[in-house]
Enzyme design. Sequence first.
Site, PDB file in Angstrom:
ATOM      1  N   ARG A  80       0.853  -1.182   0.000  1.00 29.23           N
ATOM      2  CA  ARG A  80       0.000   0.000   0.000  1.00 29.23           C
ATOM      3  C   ARG A  80       0.893   1.238   0.000  1.00 29.23           C
ATOM      4  O   ARG A  80       1.710   1.407   0.903  1.00 29.23           O
ATOM      5  CB  ARG A  80      -0.902   0.002   1.239  1.00 29.23           C
ATOM      6  CG  ARG A  80      -1.645   1.304   1.449  1.00 29.23           C
ATOM      7  CD  ARG A  80      -2.518   1.283   2.708  1.00 29.23           C
ATOM      8  NE  ARG A  80      -3.182   2.564   2.857  1.00 29.23           N
ATOM      9  CZ  ARG A  80      -3.051   3.375   3.910  1.00 29.23           C
ATOM     10  NH1 ARG A  80      -2.296   3.034   4.942  1.00 29.23           N
ATOM     11  NH2 ARG A  80      -3.676   4.534   3.950  1.00 29.23           N
ATOM     12  N   HIS A 126      -2.678  10.949   1.129  1.00 26.46           N
ATOM     13  CA  HIS A 126      -2.124  10.738   2.475  1.00 26.46           C
ATOM     14  C   HIS A 126      -1.496  12.053   2.940  1.00 26.46           C
ATOM     15  O   HIS A 126      -0.284  12.151   3.086  1.00 26.46           O
ATOM     16  CB  HIS A 126      -1.122   9.578   2.460  1.00 26.46           C
ATOM     17  CG  HIS A 126      -0.784   9.006   3.801  1.00 26.46           C
ATOM     18  ND1 HIS A 126      -0.859   7.666   4.093  1.00 26.46           N
ATOM     19  CD2 HIS A 126      -0.342   9.586   4.950  1.00 26.46           C
ATOM     20  CE1 HIS A 126      -0.480   7.438   5.345  1.00 26.46           C
ATOM     21  NE2 HIS A 126      -0.154   8.598   5.890  1.00 26.46           N
ATOM     22  N   GLU A 173      -6.915   8.482   6.869  1.00 25.37           N
ATOM     23  CA  GLU A 173      -7.142   9.134   8.162  1.00 25.37           C
ATOM     24  C   GLU A 173      -7.589  10.591   8.066  1.00 25.37           C
ATOM     25  O   GLU A 173      -6.859  11.500   8.485  1.00 25.37           O
ATOM     26  CB  GLU A 173      -5.874   9.044   9.012  1.00 25.37           C
ATOM     27  CG  GLU A 173      -5.368   7.626   9.199  1.00 25.37           C
ATOM     28  CD  GLU A 173      -4.204   7.528  10.178  1.00 25.37           C
ATOM     29  OE1 GLU A 173      -3.610   8.565  10.504  1.00 25.37           O
ATOM     30  OE2 GLU A 173      -3.898   6.417  10.627  1.00 25.37           O
ATOM     31  N   ASN A 313      -6.901   1.751  10.209  1.00 25.44           N
ATOM     32  CA  ASN A 313      -5.552   1.922  10.742  1.00 25.44           C
ATOM     33  C   ASN A 313      -5.630   1.827  12.254  1.00 25.44           C
ATOM     34  O   ASN A 313      -6.450   2.499  12.883  1.00 25.44           O
ATOM     35  CB  ASN A 313      -4.972   3.297  10.366  1.00 25.44           C
ATOM     36  CG  ASN A 313      -4.551   3.363   8.912  1.00 25.44           C
ATOM     37  OD1 ASN A 313      -4.684   2.386   8.169  1.00 25.44           O
ATOM     38  ND2 ASN A 313      -4.036   4.509   8.502  1.00 25.44           N
ATOM     39  N   TYR A 315      -3.256   1.225  16.012  1.00 25.43           N
ATOM     40  CA  TYR A 315      -1.948   1.118  16.671  1.00 25.43           C
ATOM     41  C   TYR A 315      -2.027   0.878  18.171  1.00 25.43           C
ATOM     42  O   TYR A 315      -1.181   0.197  18.732  1.00 25.43           O
ATOM     43  CB  TYR A 315      -1.150   2.418  16.461  1.00 25.43           C
ATOM     44  CG  TYR A 315      -0.690   2.656  15.051  1.00 25.43           C
ATOM     45  CD1 TYR A 315      -1.545   3.180  14.080  1.00 25.43           C
ATOM     46  CD2 TYR A 315       0.619   2.366  14.665  1.00 25.43           C
ATOM     47  CE1 TYR A 315      -1.122   3.406  12.787  1.00 25.43           C
ATOM     48  CE2 TYR A 315       1.051   2.586  13.369  1.00 25.43           C
ATOM     49  CZ  TYR A 315       0.183   3.105  12.432  1.00 25.43           C
ATOM     50  OH  TYR A 315       0.602   3.317  11.143  1.00 25.43           O
ATOM     51  N   GLU A 384      -3.079  -0.167   8.112  1.00 23.88           N
ATOM     52  CA  GLU A 384      -1.854   0.186   8.854  1.00 23.88           C
ATOM     53  C   GLU A 384      -1.944  -0.360  10.260  1.00 23.88           C
ATOM     54  O   GLU A 384      -3.008  -0.325  10.878  1.00 23.88           O
ATOM     55  CB  GLU A 384      -1.682   1.708   9.012  1.00 23.88           C
ATOM     56  CG  GLU A 384      -1.088   2.425   7.846  1.00 23.88           C
ATOM     57  CD  GLU A 384      -0.995   3.929   8.095  1.00 23.88           C
ATOM     58  OE1 GLU A 384      -0.779   4.356   9.243  1.00 23.88           O
ATOM     59  OE2 GLU A 384      -1.155   4.668   7.119  1.00 23.88           O
TER      60      GLU A 384
END
Length: 481
Positions: A80, A126, A173, A313, A315, A384
Amino acid sequence: MGSTTKAHLPKDFLWGFATASYQIEGAPHEDGRADSIWDTFCRIPGKIADGSSGDVACDSYHRYKEDVALLKSIGAKAYRFSISWSRVIPLGGRDDPVNEKGLQYYVDLVDELHANGIEPLITLFHWDLPQTLHDRYGGFLNQEEYVQDYVRFARVMFKAMGSKVKMWITYNEPWCSSILGYSIGQFAPGHTSDRKKSPVGDSSIEPWRVGHSILISHGAAVKVYREEFKSSDGGEIGITLNGDWVEPWDANDPKDVEACERKLEFSISWFADPIYKGEYPASMRKQLGDRLPSFTDDERALVQGSNDFYGMNHYTADYIKHLESAPEPDNFNGNLETSKTNKEGHAIGPETQSPWLCPYAPGFRKLLKWISDRYDRPIMYVTESGTSLKGENDKTRDEILEDDFRVEYFRDYVNAMAEASTFDDVDVRGYMAWSLMDNFEWAEGYETRFGVTFVDYEGGQKRYPKKSARVIGEIFSSMCE
Ligand code: GBH
């Protein structure tokens, strides 16, 4: 005798790595590329921790063949990456010329990926908006102009890639473009009400308008793809949203529990509710009133139902503490405090180099389920996920290559995802690790590394795979059955 099922992933599960144009490409003015808002933002003293920029970064504009060879050597099935809009249309606008050389870079990259059996996933945007569009009419703040320019850019890309690309992501995002770019001012273009940081901006209004423009332009680009390209090219299109998991700061306080839900709505449902349900969440309308735009019928028709898949995404996680006082006009998270420790002083996860990131894999499983349940079980791709390591940049190269902490992160997170897939009825079909290699970490500059590959910035951008690059393939081959 009862049988026990082991957490696993589908056999054809798509795994690979993610990067973004401004973070890796360099070559900011080569072959006709013009400035993006990140090029100019980096020139403002004090905005980037180490005073750096993406001017060289990983030099991927010149080294994309090395990048693809690296992906192949790791065994990745997918890659990606994102498009630098100002490389393809330097002045950005719908009547501005296409820069054939800039466009060719991406065509070559896609061809190289295919030649090596790697599936390309393209993110159109992005964060690196052409500077001209910001100067011309205020970028996202001018919905009328912006949507038309974005749609033209998207159409140029759809047309150039034809059937070579089966997965398109309109935005990475939008929460970050809106809140970090127009409320906190930590990201380009740095708008905020905080006059110590910026002479321009209104954090009480601009982020909500920016988010609205992005949603409408996403919907408009999806419409173009579906009407003009999908039947011949057969690809899928969606948006990627970020979101952290949440746990109550005080599990016995119903107001903290409620605040958790509000936090998810202000960060994820802000964008996902309009796409899946046609309306902003009630909690946001209640707090923001008219400062949150409303959808006209035409706008709703564009946005609702505009995801072929949900790009996620993910984390980390936070503890959430409600606030008793009335929300400040600049509040963007649902009137609450986030913390990495709870009432008992227990940390949600170990520290990393990124203050916002403390790994908590169980939260990944829970958030996959929360999203899947709220939006009626969409097809999901994790676009992500990854981690930095505390102090990684201060170590020697040999030490950096032994990144056991990152190995454990991927082990735990991939396992949590497999549990969601096996036990929670979540339809997750891919996982792109962030990131293929160390790169320009936005306001953190090069001090924070996220790569499974070490990039030697002093040694001509040479790449050295870390232990995590070797292990990640083993993790997936043991999980996919
Ligand atoms: C990703 O965002 C980005 O897509 C990627 O470009 C980036 O390199 C990667 O993260 C690693 O950072 O500073 O307290 O205001 C992840 C989601 C949301 C994480 C905003 C950082 C800022 C928190 N990001 N968050 S704070």
